[in-house]
Structure formats: C-alpha cells, structure tokens
Enzyme design. Structure first.
Site, PDB file in Angstrom:
ATOM      1  N   LYS A 107       0.842  -1.202   0.000  1.00  0.00           N
ATOM      2  CA  LYS A 107       0.000   0.000   0.000  1.00  0.00           C
ATOM      3  C   LYS A 107       0.875   1.249   0.000  1.00  0.00           C
ATOM      4  O   LYS A 107       1.472   1.586   1.020  1.00  0.00           O
ATOM      5  CB  LYS A 107      -0.913   0.003   1.231  1.00  0.00           C
ATOM      6  CG  LYS A 107      -1.848  -1.200   1.319  1.00  0.00           C
ATOM      7  CD  LYS A 107      -2.680  -1.210   2.589  1.00  0.00           C
ATOM      8  CE  LYS A 107      -3.609  -2.413   2.641  1.00  0.00           C
ATOM      9  NZ  LYS A 107      -4.457  -2.439   3.853  1.00  0.00           N
ATOM     10  N   LYS A 193      -4.966   6.405   2.842  1.00  0.00           N
ATOM     11  CA  LYS A 193      -5.485   6.318   4.216  1.00  0.00           C
ATOM     12  C   LYS A 193      -4.353   6.299   5.241  1.00  0.00           C
ATOM     13  O   LYS A 193      -4.545   6.674   6.399  1.00  0.00           O
ATOM     14  CB  LYS A 193      -6.393   5.097   4.380  1.00  0.00           C
ATOM     15  CG  LYS A 193      -5.792   3.753   3.972  1.00  0.00           C
ATOM     16  CD  LYS A 193      -4.968   3.091   5.036  1.00  0.00           C
ATOM     17  CE  LYS A 193      -4.319   1.834   4.504  1.00  0.00           C
ATOM     18  NZ  LYS A 193      -3.444   1.171   5.503  1.00  0.00           N
TER      19      LYS A 193
END
Length: 334
Positions: A107, A193
C-alpha cells in the site's frame, strides 16, 4: 484445486497471507531478502520479529533465492514495501517462464514518479509474462489475520477473471474476498489512508478525543476521494472496504504502524526518533510526500495532507498545524 504460490516479502503481512494460503491447502513459498530469516521460518517455524505469537505450519517453506521462490508457481504475490516493488520486479522477470497472475498486497505510491504499484508492475513485467495484475487490499491487520480473526478485503483488477482467481485462492471461513474492477480507487484508497492514520495517531498523542478523530477521518476521506476521482477512480470505491473500511482500521488501532508513528509525533518525538524506534517501514511517511506533490500538480485541495506534510517535512509543530486547520475559512461541506 491446489496451486503453487510465491509470497515475495517475509514481513508480517506476507507471513499472514502465507498462513491463509497454507490453511486453504496451497503450496506456499516465502521469499525473504535475508537468509537468516528464511532459515528461521524453515527450521524454527517462526517469524519472531514480525509475528512473535505465531507458529507457522511445517509446510510453509522460505528461501532467500528469488529463482527458487518462483520456480513453477501459478501465482506471485508481492508483499514488499512500495520502495522495493520495482527492484524486486526486475529480479523476478528473468525467471518467469509463463504468463501468470501477479498480485500485490502493498500500500503506497512510488516516490518521484508517484505511480501506483500496479503501474510499476506493469512497467517492469512484460505483458507476455503476466496474465493480469491484481491488488489485494482492505482493512486487515496481519496480527489478527494470523490469529484467524474475521477479515474481509478486496481483490481488484481490470481483469475480472484474475480477480476471481485471487478470490478463490484466498477465501475461507475467516478471510472473505470481494472482487472489484476499480484498481485505481482501491490502490489510492489503500495508500492515502495511511496519511490520515498518521494524523489520527498524532491527535491522540496530543490528548484529543473521539470527536477530533471522527472529524479527521471524515474530512480525510473527502480528500482521498477528491484525489482519487481526479485520477479516474470511482467515488463509490472509497465507501467500500479499501476506502472507508481500511481508513477505520488504520486510524483506530495500535496495530497500525502509521497510527503509532503519528502517536509518537503527537507525544513530541522527532520524525527521526519515530523512524528509528519503529524498525519497520511506515508507508504513510513517504506517501504523504507523494500525495502532497500530486495534489500540487493537479491543483487539488488537500488541507489535511498538506498539514501533515508540513509536520513531516518542514518541521511544523502538530499543535500549530491543528489550529491552522480549525481556523480555515468556513465553507460548505459539499
């Protein structure tokens, strides 16, 4: 049907995914760039630094040789830090003998190029050697998956058949996989995020409560969606597992490295002290820089990201940044 799977990366998430695959009856090999770590997995059946409470099945094998890890496998899963994706992909290519499904469970965004991980893999792995690239992402702490806690994530690809292959490979009674064709939104939600999680940790480190956390997460999600849509993502994706789902788990749990890093910053530690104490990659630090630069290039307003960038890269005080955010000119929520 049993498949041979190579997990490239022996950190906590790579190890947890290997455990899921082994549980599902697949032949799993883990690649580590450290021979000592591979030996620990093979002979002690542990990975103490990353998952200290876990004992691995004898059938999970590890190696520090790329060629050995990917020989005759059906699927390759990249689970290395974003900064290592391109380098590891280059090492893999010479040993690929057939087109196969390439999965990544990392990520982040690449520094300088600002590219998503699937874009890097598509650049480095020739089309003749890959069937498709699939992003595996969602609210999932490795520590909980390793203990078979209930977890639901997404397999995203522009190739629906490849997404379904990954879904069938990983899904069981505690690890549920949904498919999604919006790989842009899934990858950007997963990466961005982490920035908001750094902020959430900092807020708690300063002593702020749930109201502040809710405000940060909600307005943070608006920023994530704004940037994602500008790059072709579907806004609905950010209301799903890889968007709000991953945001919730990363912003509210001490398992999150990004939250812990932010918490230390809120407690007054310097960024250097934070990184030295973590001992593992904190993706949100580098992603903040990439996202800030992308927003500047596109002319997209991302005040929370910009504020966290000022703290991380220009030495601004967290307390001062919070005041500046709260005192911004009033505007419509929409």
């Amino acid at each position: 049907m049993t498949k041979k799977v190579a997990i490239l990366g022996a950190g906590s998430w790579g190890t947890a995914l290997a455990m899921v695959l082994e549980e599902n009856g697949h032949d799993v090999r883990i690649w580590s760039h450290k021979a000592k770590q591979a030996d620990e997995i093979n002979f002690k059946h542990t990975n103490k630094f990353y998952l200290p409470a876990v004992v691995l099945a004898d059938s999970i094998k590890a190696t520090h040789h790329i060629e050995e890890a990917i020989k005759d496998v059906d699927v390759i899963v990249f689970v290395v830090p974003t900064k290592a994706i391109r380098e590891v992909a280059k090492k893999v290519v010479p040993f690929l003998t057939k087109p196969m499904v390439i999965v990544h469970a990392s990520k982040g965004l690449e520094q300088e190029s600002h590219k998503r991980i699937s874009e890097i893999l598509e650049e480095e792995i020739p089309e003749s050697k890959r069937q498709a690239v699939v992003a595996l992402s969602g609210p999932s702490h490795a520590e909980e998956v390793a203990l078979k806690d209930l977890t639901t994530i997404t397999a995203a690809s522009t190739n629906e058949d490849a997404s379904k292959v990954v879904q069938e490979l990983f899904m069981n009674d505690y690890f549920r996989i949904y498919t999604n064709d919006d790989i842009i939104g899934v990858e950007l939600g997963a990466a961005l995020k982490n920035i908001i999680a750094v902020g959430a940790g900092a807020l708690q480190g300063l002593g702020y409560g749930d109201n502040a956390k809710a405000a940060l997460m909600t307005r943070g999600l608006a920023e994530i969606s704004r940037l994602g849509v500008a790059f072709g993502a579907d806004s609905i994706t950010f209301l799903g597992l890889s968007g709000v789902g991953d945001l919730i788990v990363t912003c509210t749990s001490t398992h999150s490295r990004n939250w812990r890093a932010g918490h230390m910053l809120g407690k007054g530690n310097s960024l250097k002290e934070v990184l030295e104490s973590m001992g593992m990659v904190v993706e949100g630090i580098a992603t903040t820089k990439a996202a800030y630069e992308l927003a500047q290039e596109k002319g997209i307003e991302m005040p929370i990201t910009a504020a966290i960038y000022e703290v991380l890269y220009n030495g601004a005080k967290v307390e001062d940044i919070i005041v500046s955010l709260m005192q911004r000119e009033g505007k419509s929520e929409a």
